[in-house]
Design a protein around this motif. Structure first.
Motif: not given
Length: 592
Positions: A248-252
């Motif tokens: 989730r953090q990498a996508s954002a």
């Protein structure tokens, strides 16, 4: 800001010299690339001037001089990088070692009861994770922030001379990324706190699989593969949760980085257009493009380090949570000296006790006395409160109701250290120190020289000397199998070592919790045959299940479910035909 100051203070306290060197090298590393960038700009301008027809010979000499300066700066940059690595490694190790000592000192201050609290175990576990590296990371964050800020100031000055909008584009485009990183730091911290107990449980399985004590049962019951399956399930659960969070953090972050890249490309396009129109020289284009690139890198580093600083600040709170724990065993501001020698002895007056977060009383209305020179015995089933009573006597816990006195003075008026010097205790779960035999005994009274003759004397008294004389290096033999060259002892032999440790302490009261439980009948008889002589003017409190060993006691207290149900001499209790007599007769049948 307060916690940041505390982190920097911890680093400074660990090594003022290396912290100073670290800061100085960081400043040098920041300035050298900026000097090199400016020299390259001058070189490009000189080349462009030569191409326009000015004196090539003079320009070549000037360019050669600038190249030499650039080379020197490059060498200094490489040299500074090597020095920075050395300084950073040294400082990190200094901080790690210092923080370990801080943890150790705090741990020995905290009450015994805290170790029986799962919440405390979680706090301790998080502190152990974070203490060795978080302060150093925060210092590195602050150093990098300073470097990035200095670079940005210089770069911003250059870009503003071209157009103020360039620096504005960089700053505005980077703000969403900064906010995102801060939010992600909070999410990571929240997850880390959530999984602390699961991590402790997984580590516990590892302790069972790798430890020496559980090794026998794990093999005999064939449960090793089962434990491995359990630990794998826990690790897979932790991995799934972590991967979901990271994804989730990498996508954002990918989305935000795309927005920033578009803004930087627009700035490059503007600079190229200005150069093609003849508003800037080729050297200016190189200078501004490099400045923009360095500005982007500095801003990225600034955002990353600000986010990391926030993250480390959150995690460092776990360390401060641990360091903020206050002992519940209050030390008196003006302690009274423990009487020496005892004249009236020790008295429990209506003592009751219950453990923290428990509604059940472990001890209820205990009244007993230990007069100077007396040998007192406590008997009773497991869980009847015998060991808890000893922990209250030594102020490892404080009573919930009533009081314990020595010569009429409440023991809460004594310094705990002073009280502990007058009471020598060996618990049933005594520690088997993986040290030499001599050290194992000397730890009972470290105020004595380690070569004191009393060490051997105490070993004679406990029967440990006969065991030690059979070891390869005698008293210098390393005990246990944790380290190379160690010699393992039997349970009974270890118990003799522990008894010698108790006898070495110049205490007025000796407390022995199941002192001969691991010894055979002969060794036990030898210890108690000379027990009276060993005590001399001391008092003694014995806790044992072997009722044959308490016949010599001056008074026997029988405990049941936290209460004293009977008391008297052996003959008196046998004549009463109560619990003690019943238990004694049951044990006696096994020897008939």
């Amino acid at each position: 800001m307060l916690k940041i100051n505390r982190a920097v203070t911890l680093v400074w306290q660990s090594s003022p010299f290396w912290t100073t060197i670290h800061s100085f090298v960081a400043i040098v590393q920041t300035l050298l690339p900026l000097i090199q960038l400016y020299l390259i700009k001058l070189i490009v301008d000189s080349i462009a001037s030569s191409l326009k027809g000015t004196s090539q010979s003079q320009n070549f000499n000037h360019i050669l001089f600038l190249l030499m300066g650039t080379g020197i700066v490059m060498l200094l940059t490489n040299f500074a990088a090597v020095i920075a690595e050395l300084v950073s490694t040294t400082l990190s190790q200094r901080v790690t070692d210092y923080m370990q000592v801080v943890l150790y000192r705090k741990a020995i201050e905290i009450d015994l009861e805290s170790y029986e609290n799962p919440q405390y175990q979680d706090i301790l576990e998080r502190a152990k994770w974070e203490a060795p590296h978080r302060p150093t990371r925060m210092l590195n964050n602050l150093t990098s922030i300073g470097q990035s800020a200095l670079s940005l100031i210089v770069v911003a000055g250059l870009l503003i001379t071209m157009h103020w909008g360039l620096i504005s584009i960089l700053v505005v485009a980077s703000m969403p990324m900064m906010l995102l990183r801060v939010q992600q730091s909070k999410a990571l911290y929240k997850w880390q706190r959530h999984q602390t107990e699961l991590e402790r449980k997984a580590n516990y399985f590892g302790h069972l699989l790798l430890g020496d004590s559980p090794a026998k049962e794990i093999r005999l019951f064939n449960i090793g593969n089962l434990l491995i399956e359990w630990v794998q399930e826990l690790r897979q659960q932790l991995l799934r949760e972590k991967l979901a969070l990271i994804t989730r953090q990498a996508s954002a972050r990918l989305l935000m980085q795309g927005i920033t890249s578009l803004a930087v490309l627009a700035a490059y396009g503007f600079m190229i257009e200005q150069t093609l129109q003849g508003k800037f020289q080729l050297g200016d284009l190189v200078l501004y493009s490099q400045a923009l690139q360095r500005g982007q890198g500095a801003l990225k580093d600034l955002i990353g380090n600000l986010a990391s600083l926030h993250e480390n600040h959150l995690f460092l709170a776990d360390l401060y949570e641990f360091l903020a724990i206050q002992p519940t065993i209050a030390k008196p501001l003006h302690p009274t000296t423990v009487p020496y020698p005892f004249r009236r002895g020790i008295v429990f007056e209506n003592v009751s006790f219950r453990y923290q977060n428990s509604a059940r009383f472990a001890l209820k209305q205990i009244n007993l006395s230990i007069q100077p020179g007396e040998v007192i015995a406590l008997v009773g089933e497991n869980g009847s409160g015998k060991t808890t009573l000893v922990k209250l006597l030594t102020r490892l816990y404080d009573v919930t109701e009533g009081r314990i006195t020595i010569d009429g003075i409440d023991i809460r008026h004594f310094s705990p250290d002073d009280l502990h010097r007058q009471i020598s205790v060996i618990f049933q779960d005594y520690t088997r120190y993986q040290f030499s035999a001599q050290d194992n005994i000397w730890l009972g009274n470290i105020e004595l020289p380690i070569t004191s003759d009393r060490i051997v004397q105490s070993a004679h008294q406990s029967g440990a000397d006969a065991v030690i004389q059979t070891l390869p290096q005698g008293y210098n033999t390393l005990l246990g199998k944790w380290f190379k060259g160690g010699e393992e002892l039997s349970g009974g032999q270890w118990q003799k070592i522990a008894l010698a440790r108790a006898f070495l302490r110049e205490a007025q009261l000796v407390v022995l919790d199941e002192p001969t439980s691991a010894m055979d009948a002969k060794a036990e008889a030898e210890v108690f045959q000379k027990f009276r002589d060993l005590m001399r003017d001391r008092s003694a409190l014995l806790i044992t299940h072997r009722l044959s060993t308490v016949k010599m006691a001056d008074r026997i207290y029988v405990m049941d479910q936290g209460r004293i149900t009977e008391s008297g001499t052996h003959d008196q209790l046998m004549a009463r035909r109560g619990t003690y007599a019943h238990l004694f007769e049951i044990q006696a049948k096994h020897y008939q």
